[in-house]
Design a protein around this motif. Structure first.
Motif, mmCIF file in Angstrom:
data_model
loop_
_atom_site.group_PDB
_atom_site.id
_atom_site.type_symbol
_atom_site.label_atom_id
_atom_site.label_comp_id
_atom_site.label_asym_id
_atom_site.label_seq_id
_atom_site.Cartn_x
_atom_site.Cartn_y
_atom_site.Cartn_z
ATOM 1 N N MET A 1 102.002 90.067 61.741
ATOM 2 C CA MET A 1 102.076 89.754 63.166
ATOM 3 C C MET A 1 100.893 90.374 63.917
ATOM 4 S SD MET A 1 104.612 91.030 66.156
ATOM 5 C CE MET A 1 103.691 92.551 66.133
ATOM 6 N N ILE A 2 100.542 91.619 63.601
ATOM 7 C CA ILE A 2 99.393 92.269 64.250
ATOM 8 C C ILE A 2 98.119 91.477 63.972
ATOM 9 C CG2 ILE A 2 97.920 94.332 64.245
ATOM 10 C CD1 ILE A 2 100.542 95.955 63.742
ATOM 11 N N ASP A 3 97.975 91.016 62.743
ATOM 12 C CA ASP A 3 96.794 90.212 62.384
ATOM 13 C C ASP A 3 96.746 88.923 63.204
ATOM 14 O OD1 ASP A 3 94.451 89.777 60.688
ATOM 15 O OD2 ASP A 3 95.644 88.141 59.824
ATOM 16 N N ILE A 4 97.879 88.257 63.337
ATOM 17 C CA ILE A 4 97.925 87.015 64.123
ATOM 18 C C ILE A 4 97.632 87.295 65.592
ATOM 19 C CG2 ILE A 4 99.487 85.206 64.984
ATOM 20 C CD1 ILE A 4 100.834 85.323 62.161
ATOM 21 N N LEU A 5 98.210 88.361 66.127
ATOM 22 C CA LEU A 5 98.004 88.699 67.540
ATOM 23 C C LEU A 5 96.556 89.038 67.860
ATOM 24 C CD1 LEU A 5 101.054 91.013 68.350
ATOM 25 C CD2 LEU A 5 100.643 88.713 69.234
ATOM 26 N N THR A 6 95.877 89.662 66.900
ATOM 27 C CA THR A 6 94.571 90.254 67.215
ATOM 28 C C THR A 6 93.374 89.458 66.693
ATOM 29 O OG1 THR A 6 94.702 91.707 65.277
ATOM 30 C CG2 THR A 6 95.553 92.583 67.369
ATOM 31 N N HIS A 7 93.610 88.280 66.188
ATOM 32 C CA HIS A 7 92.509 87.453 65.703
ATOM 33 C C HIS A 7 92.662 86.020 66.209
ATOM 34 C CE1 HIS A 7 92.404 90.778 62.754
ATOM 35 N NE2 HIS A 7 91.104 90.569 62.803
ATOM 36 N N ALA A 8 91.544 85.326 66.312
ATOM 37 C CA ALA A 8 91.576 83.884 66.594
ATOM 38 C C ALA A 8 91.920 83.204 65.284
ATOM 39 C CB ALA A 8 90.217 83.425 67.118
ATOM 40 N N PRO A 9 92.636 82.147 65.258
ATOM 41 C CA PRO A 9 93.113 81.327 66.367
ATOM 42 C C PRO A 9 94.423 81.824 66.974
ATOM 43 C CG PRO A 9 93.732 80.254 64.341
ATOM 44 C CD PRO A 9 92.970 81.520 63.969
ATOM 45 N N GLY A 10 94.851 83.022 66.647
ATOM 46 C CA GLY A 10 96.039 83.592 67.291
ATOM 47 C C GLY A 10 95.735 83.936 68.732
ATOM 48 N N LEU A 11 96.357 84.981 69.259
ATOM 49 C CA LEU A 11 96.156 85.344 70.663
ATOM 50 C C LEU A 11 94.843 86.075 70.909
ATOM 51 C CD1 LEU A 11 99.752 86.471 71.711
ATOM 52 C CD2 LEU A 11 98.603 84.293 72.155
#
Length: 186
Positions: free
Chosen positions: A24-34
């Motif tokens: 989740m941290i990886d998704i939150l802190t990288h594109a194309p995530g948030l």
């Protein structure tokens, strides 16, 4: 409106679900995530020591918050059953490792509970503990539930005196730490 800060805490222990948390941290802190800055992500834990070490070794720039709530193991066991597994000294050692790996100060969450962890000696020990771990101290006042109105008002007045004492002790010691007081009654 864009989400810019995330705090992971709540009814479950985030580090109990370590793999999903890291994903989740990886998704939150990288594109194309948030694409949120890692420095705007806080993970609050009761102090699962082995997982603190694992998280530290990832060298993420997130903020780690420890739900401390007491300055000695006996009081912490009374407030938090997890203290039967990990001592404050073990948690502090893990916090120092986290800091050495990430150069990020830890946040200690500390809820003042009347006649349990709000004495002058508690405040002095807390300041010493906070300095040992290069931490920011965030304190919260929780009022007791279920008391009569008159008793609640008297208890609140006494608690406010103890908060003033805490602020004085914590702010007048030589330290780089920030002390954040939050009165949840307001």
């Amino acid at each position: 409106e864009r989400v810019s800060n995330v705090v992971v805490m709540g009814t479950g222990e985030p580090l109990d679900n370590y793999d999903a948390l890291v994903r989740m941290i990886d998704i939150l802190t990288h594109a194309p995530g948030l694409d949120i800055s890692q420095r705007n992500v806080t993970v609050s834990t009761c102090g699962l020591v082995p997982k603190i070490y694992e998280l530290a070794d990832l060298k993420l720039q997130i903020t780690l918050a420890i739900s401390l709530h007491a300055v000695n193991d006996e009081k912490r066991r009374e407030l938090m059953p997890i203290a039967n597994t990990y001592s404050i000294e073990e948690i502090l050692k893990a916090c120092r490792h986290y800091y050495s790996q990430n150069n990020r100060r830890i946040t200690f969450e500390y809820s003042l509970v009347a006649d349990v962890n709000d004495s002058e000696e508690d405040a002095k020990q807390l300041r010493f503990t906070e300095k040992q771990a290069t931490a920011i101290l965030e304190m919260r006042l929780y009022k007791l539930i279920g008391l009569e109105i008159e008793a609640l008002q008297a208890d609140y007045a006494e608690t406010m005196k103890n908060i003033a004492l805490y602020e004085d002790i914590l702010n007048n010691y030589d330290s780089m730490a920030d002390v954040i007081m939050k009165d949840l009654d307001k």
